[in-house]
Design a protein around this motif. Structure first.
Motif, PDB file in Angstrom:
ATOM      1  N   GLY A 144       1.459  -1.095  -0.040  1.00  0.00           N
ATOM      2  CA  GLY A 144      -0.098  -0.236  -0.225  1.00  0.00           C
ATOM      3  C   GLY A 144       0.774   1.545  -0.055  1.00  0.00           C
ATOM      4  N   ASN A 145       1.744   1.101   0.840  1.00  0.00           N
ATOM      5  CA  ASN A 145       2.857   2.350   0.581  1.00  0.00           C
ATOM      6  C   ASN A 145       4.356   1.878   1.320  1.00  0.00           C
ATOM      7  OD1 ASN A 145       4.226   4.779   0.500  1.00  0.00           O
ATOM      8  ND2 ASN A 145       2.066   6.011   2.012  1.00  0.00           N
ATOM      9  N   GLN A 146       5.268   1.187   0.573  1.00  0.00           N
ATOM     10  CA  GLN A 146       5.915   1.099   1.101  1.00  0.00           C
ATOM     11  C   GLN A 146       7.187   2.004   1.529  1.00  0.00           C
ATOM     12  OE1 GLN A 146       9.247  -0.070  -2.282  1.00  0.00           O
ATOM     13  NE2 GLN A 146      10.316  -0.738  -0.948  1.00  0.00           N
ATOM     14  N   LYS A 147       7.227   3.092   1.245  1.00  0.00           N
ATOM     15  CA  LYS A 147       7.724   4.036   2.522  1.00  0.00           C
ATOM     16  C   LYS A 147       7.430   4.164   3.770  1.00  0.00           C
ATOM     17  CE  LYS A 147       9.698   6.898  -1.798  1.00  0.00           C
ATOM     18  NZ  LYS A 147       9.123   7.960  -1.961  1.00  0.00           N
ATOM     19  N   ALA A 148       5.866   4.946   3.523  1.00  0.00           N
ATOM     20  CA  ALA A 148       5.088   4.764   5.263  1.00  0.00           C
ATOM     21  C   ALA A 148       5.285   3.496   5.971  1.00  0.00           C
ATOM     22  CB  ALA A 148       3.956   4.543   5.022  1.00  0.00           C
ATOM     23  N   ALA A 149       5.853   2.359   5.403  1.00  0.00           N
ATOM     24  CA  ALA A 149       5.343   1.054   6.036  1.00  0.00           C
ATOM     25  C   ALA A 149       7.139   1.351   6.742  1.00  0.00           C
ATOM     26  CB  ALA A 149       5.143  -0.612   4.854  1.00  0.00           C
ATOM     27  N   LYS A 150       7.877   1.354   5.515  1.00  0.00           N
ATOM     28  CA  LYS A 150       9.287   1.533   5.713  1.00  0.00           C
ATOM     29  C   LYS A 150       9.506   2.405   7.849  1.00  0.00           C
ATOM     30  CE  LYS A 150      13.819   1.834   4.799  1.00  0.00           C
ATOM     31  NZ  LYS A 150      15.031  -0.081   4.300  1.00  0.00           N
ATOM     32  N   LEU A 151       8.788   2.831   7.131  1.00  0.00           N
ATOM     33  CA  LEU A 151       9.239   4.070   8.680  1.00  0.00           C
ATOM     34  C   LEU A 151       8.229   3.596   9.932  1.00  0.00           C
ATOM     35  CD1 LEU A 151       8.871   7.574   6.685  1.00  0.00           C
ATOM     36  CD2 LEU A 151      11.113   6.864   8.333  1.00  0.00           C
ATOM     37  N   SER A 152       7.805   3.226   9.391  1.00  0.00           N
ATOM     38  CA  SER A 152       6.869   2.221  10.572  1.00  0.00           C
ATOM     39  C   SER A 152       7.747   1.087  11.108  1.00  0.00           C
ATOM     40  CB  SER A 152       4.929   1.687  10.335  1.00  0.00           C
ATOM     41  OG  SER A 152       4.069   3.056   9.730  1.00  0.00           O
ATOM     42  N   GLY A 153       8.975   1.029  10.568  1.00  0.00           N
ATOM     43  CA  GLY A 153       9.380  -0.338  11.653  1.00  0.00           C
ATOM     44  C   GLY A 153       8.697  -1.457  10.879  1.00  0.00           C
ATOM     45  N   ILE A 154       8.743  -1.215   9.259  1.00  0.00           N
ATOM     46  CA  ILE A 154       8.371  -2.739   8.975  1.00  0.00           C
ATOM     47  C   ILE A 154      10.175  -2.426   7.965  1.00  0.00           C
ATOM     48  CG2 ILE A 154       7.174  -4.042   7.333  1.00  0.00           C
ATOM     49  CD1 ILE A 154       4.752  -2.732   8.298  1.00  0.00           C
ATOM     50  N   LYS A 155      10.045  -4.103   8.072  1.00  0.00           N
ATOM     51  CA  LYS A 155      11.674  -4.500   7.252  1.00  0.00           C
ATOM     52  C   LYS A 155      10.668  -4.980   5.502  1.00  0.00           C
ATOM     53  CE  LYS A 155      14.031  -5.790  11.035  1.00  0.00           C
ATOM     54  NZ  LYS A 155      13.582  -6.485  12.367  1.00  0.00           N
ATOM     55  N   THR A 156      10.689  -3.727   5.015  1.00  0.00           N
ATOM     56  CA  THR A 156      10.468  -4.417   3.898  1.00  0.00           C
ATOM     57  C   THR A 156      11.146  -5.021   3.076  1.00  0.00           C
ATOM     58  OG1 THR A 156      10.935  -2.161   3.020  1.00  0.00           O
ATOM     59  CG2 THR A 156       9.361  -1.867   3.744  1.00  0.00           C
ATOM     60  N   GLU A 157      12.331  -4.585   3.259  1.00  0.00           N
ATOM     61  CA  GLU A 157      13.717  -5.978   2.192  1.00  0.00           C
ATOM     62  C   GLU A 157      13.229  -7.068   2.568  1.00  0.00           C
ATOM     63  OE1 GLU A 157      14.384  -3.211   3.940  1.00  0.00           O
ATOM     64  OE2 GLU A 157      14.745  -1.963   2.273  1.00  0.00           O
ATOM     65  N   ARG A 158      12.988  -7.594   3.626  1.00  0.00           N
ATOM     66  CA  ARG A 158      12.918  -9.145   4.424  1.00  0.00           C
ATOM     67  C   ARG A 158      11.157  -9.475   3.512  1.00  0.00           C
ATOM     68  NH1 ARG A 158      13.236 -10.397  10.330  1.00  0.00           N
ATOM     69  NH2 ARG A 158      15.511 -10.103   9.930  1.00  0.00           N
ATOM     70  N   LEU A 159       9.966  -9.125   3.622  1.00  0.00           N
ATOM     71  CA  LEU A 159       8.662  -8.749   3.902  1.00  0.00           C
ATOM     72  C   LEU A 159       8.929  -9.781   2.317  1.00  0.00           C
ATOM     73  CD1 LEU A 159       6.366  -7.142   4.952  1.00  0.00           C
ATOM     74  CD2 LEU A 159       7.049  -9.266   5.915  1.00  0.00           C
ATOM     75  N   THR A 160       9.777  -8.430   0.737  1.00  0.00           N
ATOM     76  CA  THR A 160       9.247  -8.811  -0.145  1.00  0.00           C
ATOM     77  C   THR A 160      10.619 -10.110  -0.628  1.00  0.00           C
ATOM     78  OG1 THR A 160       9.946  -6.568  -0.526  1.00  0.00           O
ATOM     79  CG2 THR A 160      10.220  -7.532  -2.184  1.00  0.00           C
ATOM     80  N   PHE A 161      11.592  -9.885   0.166  1.00  0.00           N
ATOM     81  CA  PHE A 161      12.521 -11.730  -0.033  1.00  0.00           C
ATOM     82  C   PHE A 161      11.616 -12.871   0.199  1.00  0.00           C
ATOM     83  CE2 PHE A 161      15.289 -14.953   2.122  1.00  0.00           C
ATOM     84  CZ  PHE A 161      15.504 -14.798   0.848  1.00  0.00           C
ATOM     85  N   LEU A 162      10.260 -12.512   1.237  1.00  0.00           N
ATOM     86  CA  LEU A 162       9.974 -13.615   1.758  1.00  0.00           C
ATOM     87  C   LEU A 162       8.892 -13.831   0.175  1.00  0.00           C
ATOM     88  CD1 LEU A 162      10.082 -13.710   5.462  1.00  0.00           C
ATOM     89  CD2 LEU A 162      10.926 -15.030   4.116  1.00  0.00           C
ATOM     90  N   ALA A 163       7.794 -13.188   0.097  1.00  0.00           N
ATOM     91  CA  ALA A 163       7.336 -12.986  -1.105  1.00  0.00           C
ATOM     92  C   ALA A 163       7.282 -13.901  -1.640  1.00  0.00           C
ATOM     93  CB  ALA A 163       6.147 -11.815  -1.217  1.00  0.00           C
ATOM     94  N   PHE A 164       8.692 -13.989  -2.605  1.00  0.00           N
ATOM     95  CA  PHE A 164       9.151 -14.976  -3.580  1.00  0.00           C
ATOM     96  C   PHE A 164       9.632 -16.174  -3.154  1.00  0.00           C
ATOM     97  CE2 PHE A 164       9.524 -10.794  -5.753  1.00  0.00           C
ATOM     98  CZ  PHE A 164       8.848 -11.008  -6.714  1.00  0.00           C
ATOM     99  N   VAL A 165      10.321 -16.220  -2.300  1.00  0.00           N
ATOM    100  CA  VAL A 165      11.042 -17.254  -1.389  1.00  0.00           C
ATOM    101  C   VAL A 165       9.097 -18.691  -1.557  1.00  0.00           C
ATOM    102  CG1 VAL A 165      11.592 -18.703   0.738  1.00  0.00           C
ATOM    103  CG2 VAL A 165      12.776 -16.831  -0.423  1.00  0.00           C
ATOM    104  N   ASN A 166       8.920 -17.392  -0.967  1.00  0.00           N
ATOM    105  CA  ASN A 166       7.450 -18.215  -1.540  1.00  0.00           C
ATOM    106  C   ASN A 166       6.130 -19.053  -1.863  1.00  0.00           C
ATOM    107  OD1 ASN A 166       4.908 -19.275   0.203  1.00  0.00           O
ATOM    108  ND2 ASN A 166       3.370 -17.721  -1.021  1.00  0.00           N
ATOM    109  N   MET A 167       6.516 -17.684  -3.095  1.00  0.00           N
ATOM    110  CA  MET A 167       6.204 -17.806  -4.577  1.00  0.00           C
ATOM    111  C   MET A 167       7.594 -18.844  -5.083  1.00  0.00           C
ATOM    112  SD  MET A 167       4.522 -17.013  -6.931  1.00  0.00           S
ATOM    113  CE  MET A 167       3.622 -18.299  -7.721  1.00  0.00           C
ATOM    114  N   GLY A 168       8.264 -19.174  -5.250  1.00  0.00           N
ATOM    115  CA  GLY A 168       8.778 -20.482  -5.148  1.00  0.00           C
ATOM    116  C   GLY A 168       8.821 -21.655  -4.715  1.00  0.00           C
ATOM    117  N   MET A 169       8.322 -21.743  -3.590  1.00  0.00           N
ATOM    118  CA  MET A 169       7.743 -22.592  -2.883  1.00  0.00           C
ATOM    119  C   MET A 169       6.520 -23.705  -3.339  1.00  0.00           C
ATOM    120  SD  MET A 169       7.143 -23.811   0.369  1.00  0.00           S
ATOM    121  CE  MET A 169       5.291 -23.557  -0.088  1.00  0.00           C
TER     122      MET A 169
END
Lengths: 514, 400
Positions: free
Chosen positions: B279-304
């Motif tokens: 919804g808003n990557q910058k706002a999510a990041k500034l709310s302490g969410i590890k956006t990089e790791r989540l993106t990474f995990l979304a792809f790991v999950n997709m691969g599986m």
């Protein structure tokens, strides 16, 4: 000399805000006219009215240009009459050449085929006029900001400009580039080009301006003729800031407690330009229950300071120490900063503070989801209870907490952002322009919330471009300029004049050194 | 509670308004029903024959499995074009392990899933940490894994698989009551009834909670109609399956995965954070969410999940072919968008993606029964996708 431009009794209202209130501006043929005022005084709005960004009919009052009533419907209209604005953010396409930029939208073409030979030849002539020797085929990207500024002026000249408006032209320039630009302005004046310059740098204005118009709170305060009498900077500053500020801020008692946050020797470099230092050796502190202001002009580095502190969200090569309760804390990630007890309420709530297409509830809990979940599974009922609690406490006006925040007014959106950060349980809140773009009533409510926070023993750092707001709210004010703190004033000694003169003096000093 | 009262009042007043603002939610269900009725009529009842319903699940299972992962990727604000190739590649890996190396399937299958996981990680790494647009990274992946399948299979089909591998796709759950045909399969019927009962219970509970908090609830008539249709359809489908061979194994895995992912996306912290990220990557990041790791995990999950789909597909075909999974990514992505996800991220639901996949599946199946050529089928599917997304954009514009 006859007047080239007369703006008479211009009034421009936005929903809930009167941005301009019967402003008059009279610019004589062939002069350099300076427009000064604080951030948000209405200078840019006035220039947008003039250039047709706000078309005729959307404002009240009359514009007389070149002896006739002018009703510009668009910027194209005003450009056709020779009125050209050069904005603070340059409007050049970086990956096109100088020549391509100069004739963008105005190409020298027949049947859609561009005559490059003619284009480059004319560009060369125009560049010579502004003192540039670069080949017309040079990519704009490879030029420094100063030269880009000159390219913009060359572009204006290519359109046979009669009234050139420069919005903070030297804000991003080095000392020597600024001098070159001012020289060029004087030369253009000699050639008969009338100019309006908007600037905060009073020494530059004194150097080039024939007439100075001061705007404050959307009204013309004074028009000073520099050709017949000497105008002092003190006089300008007084006109810029003097305003009534009774009862606009809730009562508060200073109650500074123990030391909370201490930042020392904070240095930050620009994320893209590794050689540009944005924050220089900044040290400051906040006590429990204290509201500390950071004053400064736009671009002075206030937001950069706050964001670099908050999980290194800005800049690179960051160095310095941060202590909370006298203990060093690691704020190198946002998660770490939140855990340490920091919160940063951004100045740009729409793009950095909120997920607009989500509900109020989900925005409020976003920074502290673990508090409404167990083992990673959300407790939706608890989440709604939390949201309802903040809706009541903050007086967020909405039919329900399941409303998407995009539908809320600016003031209510700001309350949602504040709720989010309060729910994260911080000890120190950094509020960056907390009342920007919201109406007077909501501002008062936000001030009330800030006072409640300090009563609860939280430390508040308040960054604001509105000096009266800082004076009305803060126990202590740091003054920032060009990335460094240039002064610290207690509530008792602080005044708009003192803050402004601290800023202006350091600018003069840096010029003297340069 | 005052807010609860105002909530109910508003609902009763704005019957028409409710339908207008929630047209998307109902539209998808209605579209599926309408399409099924249409094909039921024009195929003279072939569409809803027990054998065809069974086939519908078998044919579309791998699309649905990947649509689950794709929804997460798209909600996070990315896209994965490589899933068709990855699916084919994993089928090839499985064939090599099982057919050529004679690995037992309890080692080969987990090994294949792990390979899928690593493929997802390899792509997610570039997207998440190097900020390379996912379109480009996965376009590269699409070419790379298509090539690797060709290389691995040396351009040949490899098969057949042992029967226990095939059971993943073509097996059926035995009748726990020991009924013999033509008596309807007891497992299938009872599963259908349990599922329908669960849906009714969950819907009632959710509705009650919404009322308790003064949230806008749907008008009672709508609620009853919707729950009846969904529960009725479950029982109906279960009964139809029961009169053929019972519950396909793959339907079980599909249903379990759908429930798991629906729960993950809607009820967990990690799910919520993925929506915020999209919804808003910058706002999510500034709310302490590890956006990089989540993106990474979304792809790991997709691969599986692409790997699982590859296994299902190979088991169904009983061989791995170099062409397996060709252009399947487009069907998967189309299913997610038909299901209401937004290209810009942050919006979309698992159930929507599954229904979207079924809409595509029923259209494929129905048109094939009618004997419509593959050429026209593509044209029609394309137009349906465009229509669905236009409908979304139009609705959104009207609401704001």
């Amino acid at each position: 000399m006859p007047a080239l431009l007369e703006m008479r009794s211009i009034t421009k209202t936005f929903p809930g805000v009167k941005a301009l209130d019967r402003v008059t501006l009279s610019v004589r043929q062939g002069e350099i006219h300076a427009l000064v005022g604080e951030n948000g005084a209405g200078k840019s709005t006035l220039m947008k009215v003039l250039s047709g960004v706000y078309p005729a009919g959307s404002y009240d009052g009359e514009i007389h240009y070149d002896g006739a009533l002018a009703q510009f419907r668009s910027t194209a209209d005003s450009e056709a009459r020779g009125i050209i604005i050069i904005h603070q953010e340059l409007a050049l396409v970086p990956l096109l050449s100088i020549a391509e930029n100069l004739y963008l939208g105005n190409e020298l073409a027949r049947g859609g085929v561009i005559n490059w030979h003619e284009t480059n030849k004319r560009t060369e002539a125009l560049l010579r006029k502004v003192g540039l020797t670069e080949p017309p085929t040079t990519l704009v990207d490879t030029l420094g900001v100063g030269k880009q500024q000159l390219v913009e002026i060359a572009k204006a000249l290519s359109k046979e400009v009669r009234l050139l408006i420069l919005d903070e032209p030297t804000a991003a320039l080095s000392e020597s580039d600024s001098q070159a630009l001012l020289d060029l302005m004087l030369e253009l004046k000699a050639q008969g080009v009338t100019q309006i310059i908007i600037s905060h740098k009073l020494n530059e204005i004194r150097r080039v301006a024939d007439t100075i118009t001061v705007i404050r709170d959307g009204s013309t305060v004074s028009t000073l003729d520099a050709t017949t009498q000497a105008v002092s900077e003190a006089q300008i500053v007084r006109d810029m800031v003097g305003r009534d500020m009774a009862n606009r801020y809730p009562e508060r008692e200073p109650r500074a407690g123990e030391m909370l946050l201490e930042v020392s020797n904070w240095n930050v470099w620009h994320p893209d330009h590794a050689d540009r230092q944005v924050i220089r050796n900044v040290s400051f502190n906040v006590r429990a229950g204290e509201v500390v202001g950071i004053a400064g002009l736009m671009g002075s580095g206030r937001t950069e300071l706050a964001m670099s502190l908050f999980g290194r969200s800005y800049g690179r090569n960051i160095s310095g120490d941060v202590q909370l309760h006298g203990q060093p804390v690691n704020v190198s990630t946002v998660t770490g900063a939140i855990a340490a007890g920091l919160a940063y309420v951004t100045e740009d709530r729409k793009s950095l503070g909120l997920v607009l297409d989500e509900t109020i509830e989900r925005n409020i809990t976003l920074a502290n989801l673990p508090a409404v979940s167990s083992a990673g599974v959300l407790n939706m009922a608890e989440e709604t209870r939390v949201a309802e609690r903040y809706r009541a406490a903050m007086n967020i006006r909405t039919p329900s907490v399941f409303q998407h925040v995009v539908n809320l007014s600016g003031g209510n959106q700001q309350k949602v952002v504040l709720s989010k950060w309060l729910f994260a349980g911080p000890e120190v809140l950094i509020l960056d322009e907390p009342t920007r773009g919201i109406d007077v009533g909501a501002k008062f409510e936000i001030y009330g919330i800030i006072n409640d926070l300090s009563r609860d023993g939280k430390g508040v750092v308040m960054i604001s471009s509105e000096m009266p707001e800082l004076l009305g709210m803060c126990d202590r004010i740091y003054v920032m300029n060009e990335g460094a703190l240039v002064g610290e004033l207690s509530a008792a000694e602080a005044s708009q004049e003192r803050i402004m003169s601290l800023i202006v003096n350091t600018q003069e000093n840096s010029h003297a050194i340069g | 509670m005052q807010s609860a009262e105002t909530g109910t009042v508003r609902v009763q007043k704005n019957f028409g308004h409710y339908l207008k603002t929630h047209v998307r939610d109902y539209g998808l269900l209605f579209a599926l029903i309408a399409i099924m009725l249409f094909f039921q009529v024009v195929t003279d009842g072939t569409l809803l024959r027990p054998i065809n319903i069974t086939n519908l699940f078998l044919q579309n299972s791998y699309i649905i499995v990947m649509a689950l992962g794709m929804l997460v990727v798209i909600v996070s604000g990315n896209i994965d074009l490589s899933v068709g190739s990855v699916m084919g590649f994993i089928g090839a890996v499985a064939a090599v392990m099982v057919v050529q190396w004679h690995w037992p399937i309890y080692i080969a299958m987990p090994a294949c899933l792990v390979v899928g996981l690593f493929i997802g990680a390899a792509q997610g790494y570039w997207v998440a940490y190097w900020k390379i647009p996912s379109f480009i990274v996965t376009l590269a992946g699409m070419l790379v894994f298509r090539g690797l399948s060709l290389w691995l299979l040396e351009g040949q089909s490899v098969g057949p698989f042992p029967s226990n591998f095939q059971a993943l796709s073509t097996g059926f759950v035995p009748d726990i009551f020991g009924f013999e045909r033509p008596t309807p399969n007891g497992t299938a019927v009872s599963a259908g009834i349990i599922a329908a009962g669960t849906i009714v219970w969950l819907s009632l509970r959710a509705r009650f909670r919404k009322q308790q908090y003064g949230m806008e609830t749907e008008p009672t008539a709508f609620f009853v109609a919707r729950v009846t249709i969904v529960a009725g359809a479950l029982v109906f489908v279960a009964y139809k399956l029961a009169t053929f061979r019972g519950l396909p194994n793959v339907l079980i895995s599909m249903a379990v995965l759908t429930v798991i992912y629906a729960f993950l996306t809607e009820n967990t912290v990690i799910g919520r954070r993925i929506y915020a990220l999209g919804g808003n990557q910058k706002a999510a990041k500034l709310s302490g969410i590890k956006t990089e790791r989540l993106t990474f995990l979304a792809f790991v999950n997709m691969g599986m999940l692409a790997a699982l789909a590859g296994l299902i597909y190979a088991a169904r075909l009983n061989s791995a072919t170099p062409k397996a999974g060709f252009a399947v990514e487009l069907d998967v992505i189309a299913a997610v968008f038909i299901g209401g996800a937004s290209m810009s991220g942050g919006v979309g639901k698992i159930v929507g993606a599954v229904v979207g996949a079924f809409i595509m599946g029923v259209m494929n199946n129905g048109m094939s029964i009618m004997g419509i050529g593959i050429d026209y089928q593509q044209v029609i599917k394309g137009l349906v996708l465009l229509a669905a997304v236009c409908f979304d954009v139009y609705n959104k514009g009207k609401q704001s």
